[in-house]
Design a protein around this motif. Structure first.
Motif, PDB file in Angstrom:
ATOM      1  N   GLN A 490       6.396  15.127  -5.134  1.00 11.11           N
ATOM      2  CA  GLN A 490       6.260  14.021  -4.183  1.00 11.11           C
ATOM      3  C   GLN A 490       7.609  13.727  -3.526  1.00 11.11           C
ATOM      4  OE1 GLN A 490       2.925  14.371  -4.053  1.00 11.11           O
ATOM      5  NE2 GLN A 490       2.962  12.202  -3.466  1.00 11.11           N
ATOM      6  N   PRO A 491       7.601  13.265  -2.266  1.00 10.38           N
ATOM      7  CA  PRO A 491       8.866  13.014  -1.567  1.00 10.38           C
ATOM      8  C   PRO A 491       9.599  11.805  -2.142  1.00 10.38           C
ATOM      9  CG  PRO A 491       7.021  12.230  -0.259  1.00 10.38           C
ATOM     10  CD  PRO A 491       6.426  12.983  -1.426  1.00 10.38           C
ATOM     11  N   ASN A 492      10.894  11.744  -1.878  1.00  9.65           N
ATOM     12  CA  ASN A 492      11.641  10.538  -2.219  1.00  9.65           C
ATOM     13  C   ASN A 492      10.913   9.326  -1.650  1.00  9.65           C
ATOM     14  OD1 ASN A 492      13.607  12.071  -3.454  1.00  9.65           O
ATOM     15  ND2 ASN A 492      15.105  11.854  -1.795  1.00  9.65           N
ATOM     16  N   LEU A 493      10.924   8.227  -2.372  1.00  9.56           N
ATOM     17  CA  LEU A 493      10.190   7.057  -1.918  1.00  9.56           C
ATOM     18  C   LEU A 493      10.675   6.585  -0.552  1.00  9.56           C
ATOM     19  CD1 LEU A 493       7.951   5.062  -2.680  1.00  9.56           C
ATOM     20  CD2 LEU A 493       9.735   3.551  -3.583  1.00  9.56           C
ATOM     21  N   GLU A 494      11.968   6.690  -0.305  1.00  7.02           N
ATOM     22  CA  GLU A 494      12.506   6.230   0.982  1.00  7.02           C
ATOM     23  C   GLU A 494      12.032   7.083   2.146  1.00  7.02           C
ATOM     24  OE1 GLU A 494      16.050   8.170  -1.283  1.00  7.02           O
ATOM     25  OE2 GLU A 494      14.169   7.106  -1.737  1.00  7.02           O
ATOM     26  N   ASN A 495      11.373   8.201   1.861  1.00  3.76           N
ATOM     27  CA  ASN A 495      10.871   9.077   2.927  1.00  3.76           C
ATOM     28  C   ASN A 495       9.361   8.972   3.131  1.00  3.76           C
ATOM     29  OD1 ASN A 495      13.460  10.091   3.372  1.00  3.76           O
ATOM     30  ND2 ASN A 495      13.191  11.754   1.899  1.00  3.76           N
ATOM     31  N   VAL A 496       8.691   8.076   2.402  1.00  2.98           N
ATOM     32  CA  VAL A 496       7.250   7.921   2.600  1.00  2.98           C
ATOM     33  C   VAL A 496       7.018   7.117   3.876  1.00  2.98           C
ATOM     34  CG1 VAL A 496       6.861   8.023   0.115  1.00  2.98           C
ATOM     35  CG2 VAL A 496       7.001   5.789   1.253  1.00  2.98           C
ATOM     36  N   PRO A 497       5.874   7.302   4.538  1.00  5.00           N
ATOM     37  CA  PRO A 497       5.653   6.703   5.855  1.00  5.00           C
ATOM     38  C   PRO A 497       5.802   5.189   5.933  1.00  5.00           C
ATOM     39  CG  PRO A 497       4.043   8.429   5.454  1.00  5.00           C
ATOM     40  CD  PRO A 497       4.793   8.243   4.169  1.00  5.00           C
ATOM     41  N   ASP A 498       5.413   4.464   4.903  1.00 10.45           N
ATOM     42  CA  ASP A 498       5.415   2.996   4.998  1.00 10.45           C
ATOM     43  C   ASP A 498       6.590   2.359   4.268  1.00 10.45           C
ATOM     44  OD1 ASP A 498       4.567   3.768   2.496  1.00 10.45           O
ATOM     45  OD2 ASP A 498       3.008   2.238   2.320  1.00 10.45           O
ATOM     46  N   PHE A 499       7.645   3.117   4.004  1.00 11.15           N
ATOM     47  CA  PHE A 499       8.736   2.612   3.160  1.00 11.15           C
ATOM     48  C   PHE A 499       9.384   1.357   3.735  1.00 11.15           C
ATOM     49  CE2 PHE A 499      13.305   2.487   2.089  1.00 11.15           C
ATOM     50  CZ  PHE A 499      13.191   2.296   0.719  1.00 11.15           C
ATOM     51  N   ALA A 500       9.651   0.416   2.834  1.00  4.51           N
ATOM     52  CA  ALA A 500      10.437  -0.781   3.167  1.00  4.51           C
ATOM     53  C   ALA A 500      11.477  -0.962   2.079  1.00  4.51           C
ATOM     54  CB  ALA A 500       9.537  -2.007   3.254  1.00  4.51           C
ATOM     55  N   ASN A 501      12.718  -1.075   2.455  1.00  2.00           N
ATOM     56  CA  ASN A 501      13.815  -1.166   1.482  1.00  2.00           C
ATOM     57  C   ASN A 501      13.951  -2.597   0.969  1.00  2.00           C
ATOM     58  OD1 ASN A 501      15.900  -0.101  -0.085  1.00  2.00           O
ATOM     59  ND2 ASN A 501      17.457  -0.664   1.445  1.00  2.00           N
ATOM     60  N   THR A 502      12.890  -3.069   0.323  1.00  7.04           N
ATOM     61  CA  THR A 502      12.868  -4.404  -0.251  1.00  7.04           C
ATOM     62  C   THR A 502      12.541  -4.314  -1.726  1.00  7.04           C
ATOM     63  OG1 THR A 502      10.505  -4.759   0.142  1.00  7.04           O
ATOM     64  CG2 THR A 502      12.031  -5.347   1.936  1.00  7.04           C
ATOM     65  N   GLN A 503      12.961  -5.324  -2.468  1.00  9.81           N
ATOM     66  CA  GLN A 503      12.688  -5.344  -3.898  1.00  9.81           C
ATOM     67  C   GLN A 503      11.186  -5.364  -4.160  1.00  9.81           C
ATOM     68  OE1 GLN A 503      13.596  -8.937  -6.244  1.00  9.81           O
ATOM     69  NE2 GLN A 503      14.774  -7.626  -7.643  1.00  9.81           N
ATOM     70  N   GLU A 504      10.436  -6.125  -3.385  1.00 10.35           N
ATOM     71  CA  GLU A 504       8.998  -6.230  -3.601  1.00 10.35           C
ATOM     72  C   GLU A 504       8.300  -4.890  -3.388  1.00 10.35           C
ATOM     73  OE1 GLU A 504       5.120  -8.802  -2.036  1.00 10.35           O
ATOM     74  OE2 GLU A 504       7.077  -9.047  -1.080  1.00 10.35           O
ATOM     75  N   PHE A 505       8.638  -4.191  -2.311  1.00  7.91           N
ATOM     76  CA  PHE A 505       8.003  -2.907  -2.042  1.00  7.91           C
ATOM     77  C   PHE A 505       8.339  -1.898  -3.129  1.00  7.91           C
ATOM     78  CE2 PHE A 505       7.975   1.395  -0.390  1.00  7.91           C
ATOM     79  CZ  PHE A 505       6.757   1.468   0.272  1.00  7.91           C
ATOM     80  N   ILE A 506       9.610  -1.804  -3.471  1.00  2.00           N
ATOM     81  CA  ILE A 506      10.032  -0.827  -4.477  1.00  2.00           C
ATOM     82  C   ILE A 506       9.439  -1.174  -5.834  1.00  2.00           C
ATOM     83  CG2 ILE A 506      12.035   0.158  -5.662  1.00  2.00           C
ATOM     84  CD1 ILE A 506      13.597  -0.275  -3.027  1.00  2.00           C
ATOM     85  N   ARG A 507       9.389  -2.465  -6.175  1.00  2.00           N
ATOM     86  CA  ARG A 507       8.779  -2.879  -7.442  1.00  2.00           C
ATOM     87  C   ARG A 507       7.336  -2.398  -7.533  1.00  2.00           C
ATOM     88  NH1 ARG A 507       8.776  -8.387  -6.932  1.00  2.00           N
ATOM     89  NH2 ARG A 507      10.722  -8.622  -8.117  1.00  2.00           N
TER      90      ARG A 507
END
Length: 597
Positions: A490-507
């Motif tokens: 699977q791709p790095n999370l920061e490279n997925v289409p809907d990525f948001a560099n926020t604590q809530e999204f990453i959590r």
């Protein structure tokens, strides 16, 4: 031989202990000075038995402590049909008077703690010749007992909340049960960590055992992995209502320290061998597995939680579909570009909003182009399930179909049925493949392996990712998370289409990753509780698939269906099990977990 010596030998030899903390905490009698002392009784056989008894309650079964069901049956990851204890659980009848499987868990781990305390007390008193048992071995075995004592207390904490930390085998005439009180969670976590830290500091355990006969014994890797897990729980919302950042930092540090200490011996297996990891014999030295259990569960997992292969030519087949994956779990497996299939559900999950690239239209294949772990974990409509014993060499692998009308493995529209022909079929349209294999079946049953994995290296990366995220080290969280994602292709999370560099999204994506990576490995039950997300138990669904011509050659149509069964295990009372009423009466100072008072 006097009666006292006989009693000592019985305990050292593993005689049955009573079934509760109050029933099993009796102390070894002290031998009068004019009789043979304990050092004479502790010969090579009894010393080795002391070590062995420490492991008796490690719980290497998938079902024994949970009323005959896999633990996922009590979560939103799986559905168990029929009127089993899982039905009672979700029907909301859990109470101190009806603790369901609570008695088994309570009794098991208190027995384990007692056996550890006996070993910790008496192993150092052994005067066995160094030729038979060396001092280094005795020191190692004491540390194994210390580590198991910490682990048993932690298991009680995970199920019942904080309980007293018992450091000695109390005497048979101990009567001050009214003075036994419930400690704070922080107090119990501190004592558990103290035992683990002592083992790490002593440095008596090998990082990994090299002899196959010792693969089910604790090693230093377990000490590091257990510390990582314990501190992560201590920092989690259930036990950290004030969201103390220092606890998250401590959990992150412990996880990073574990990875650093273990990296020379442990690593992630390649995705090509991912599925095989769950089917290996206990004696296989796998680079990712830190500790396996010592019981082969292949029989119960394939027979009572498996796929009926009779229609595919097997002479012997499963008798029950068991706990089958829910649609909600299946929706957690990403597309290969990192997109989650679903962004939202309606109230009863009979319809969903799909993300770009995913479709459940007639003739489409919603199971194509998914995370590789999906194919190693879930049996779906059209899944390649491998080969059973005795298949002709030229025959293709078994392809399982779950559409309505498919004999044997087709959809069961009556989820509470007890009819034999129906309980063999899934009510969600899916079966579990992790720890299961077609190879168990065929001309005979057996010959495969399903050993529970207590700890594996991937957990350390996801623990580090979670703790780093909550400590607001988002870069560190992504770095650790991507180690596990990349292994799966699977791709790095920061490279997925809907990525948001926020604590809530990453959590949320870390939690999703943990659900995918460790499905059917006894993690989800506890993750729901420590994250305080029992509301997700409220609604579960499945996939009802029909074929345009009633065969596997037709065009498939897909319909999400709500499983209309009781789903009441969502209140705060289900965050921690109640102390069984008999024990609560004997221990009035202990009280029940807060939600049960």
């Amino acid at each position: 031989m006097n009666n006292i010596q006989k009693r000592v030998l019985n305990i050292l030899g593993g005689a049955a202990l009573a079934l509760s903390i109050t029933g099993c905490l009796s102390e070894l009698d002290i031998t009068p000075p004019d009789q043979v002392g304990i050092d004479r009784v502790l010969n090579k056989v009894t010393v080795e038995n002391l070590r062995a008894r420490v492991y008796d309650q490690m719980n290497s079964s998938f079902i024994n402590l949970y009323s005959g069901q896999v633990l996922e049956a009590y979560t939103d990851d799986a559905f168990r049909g029929g009127s089993t204890v899982a039905f009672d659980w979700h029907n909301g009848i859990l109470s101190p008077e009806i603790p369901l499987f609570g008695n088994s868990i309570w009794n098991n781990y208190w027995q384990g703690i007692r056996k550890c305390n006996i070993a910790i007390e008496y192993l150092p008193q052994a005067t066995v010749s160094d030729i038979l048992v060396s001092e280094d071995q005795l020191n190692q075995w004491v540390d194994e007992a210390l580590l198991m004592r910490a682990w048993y207390h932690f298991e009680l904490l995970r199920f019942f909340g904080p309980v007293p930390f018992v450091e000695e085998a109390l005497s048979a005439d101990f009567s001050d049960w009214g003075t036994v009180t419930r400690p704070t969670a922080d107090d119990l976590f501190s004592k558990i960590i103290a035992d683990i830290d002592q083992v790490i500091a002593n440095d008596n355990l090998p990082l990994r055992h090299q002899l196959a006969t010792d693969y089910d014994r604790l090693n230093m890797g377990v000490a590091h992995a257990l510390k990582s897990r314990v501190l992560l729980y201590a920092a989690s919302p259930l036990f950290n209502s004030g969201n103390d950042a220092a606890k998250w930092t401590a959990a992150a540090t412990a996880s990073q320290d574990a990875i650093s200490a273990m990296g020379g011996e442990y690593s992630l297996v390649g995705i090509a061998n991912y599925g095989d990891m769950f089917l290996e014999d206990q004696t296989v030295l796998n680079q990712e597995v830190i500790l396996r259990g010592n019981a082969n569960n292949a029989g119960v997992l394939n027979t009572s939680n498996g796929v009926d292969l009779s229609v595919y030519g097997s002479n012997i087949q499963s008798n029950n579909a068991g706990a089958v994956p829910t649609q909600e779990l299946v929706d957690c497996f990403e597309l290969t570009d990192g997109t989650l299939p679903v962004s939202a559900y309606n109230a009863n999950h009979t319809s969903a909003t799909f993300n770009a690239g995913y479709s459940e239209g007639t003739g489409d294949d919603p199971y194509a182009n998914r995370d590789a772990r999906f194919y190693a974990s879930i049996v779906f409509n059209g899944a390649d399930y491998g080969r059973y014993k005795g298949m002709p060499g030229g025959d293709p692998n078994v392809v399982v179909y779950t559409f309505v009308g498919q004999p044997g493995s087709g959809f069961n529209g009556n989820p509470l049925s007890e009819i034999e022909s129906e309980v063999r079929r899934s009510s969600t349209g899916y079966y579990t493949s992790k720890f299961r294999t077609a190879g168990y079946w065929g001309s005979t049953a057996g010959g495969t392996n399903s050993f529970k994995i207590h700890f594996r290296f991937a957990e350390l990366y996801l623990n580090l990712a979670e703790a780093s995220c909550e400590a607001n080290d988002l870069a560190g969280a992504l770095s650790a998370l991507n180690m596990v994602r990349n292994r799966a292709g699977q791709p790095n999370l920061e490279n997925v289409p809907d990525f948001a560099n926020t604590q809530e999204f990453i959590r949320e994506r870390i939690r999703n990753e943990k659900r995918v990576e460790f499905c059917f490995e006894n993690h989800r039950f506890f993750d729901q509780r420590r994250w305080d997300v029992l509301s997700t138990n409220d609604v579960i669904s499945g996939m009802r698939i029909t074929s345009s011509d009633g065969t596997s050659s037709g065009d498939f149509s897909y319909q999400r269906v709500n499983l209309s069964v009781p789903r009441e295990a969502t209140s705060d009372k289900y965050l921690q099990l109640p102390v069984p009423i008999e024990e609560a009466r004997r221990l009035p100072g202990l009280g029940q977990p807060e939600a049960w008072n």
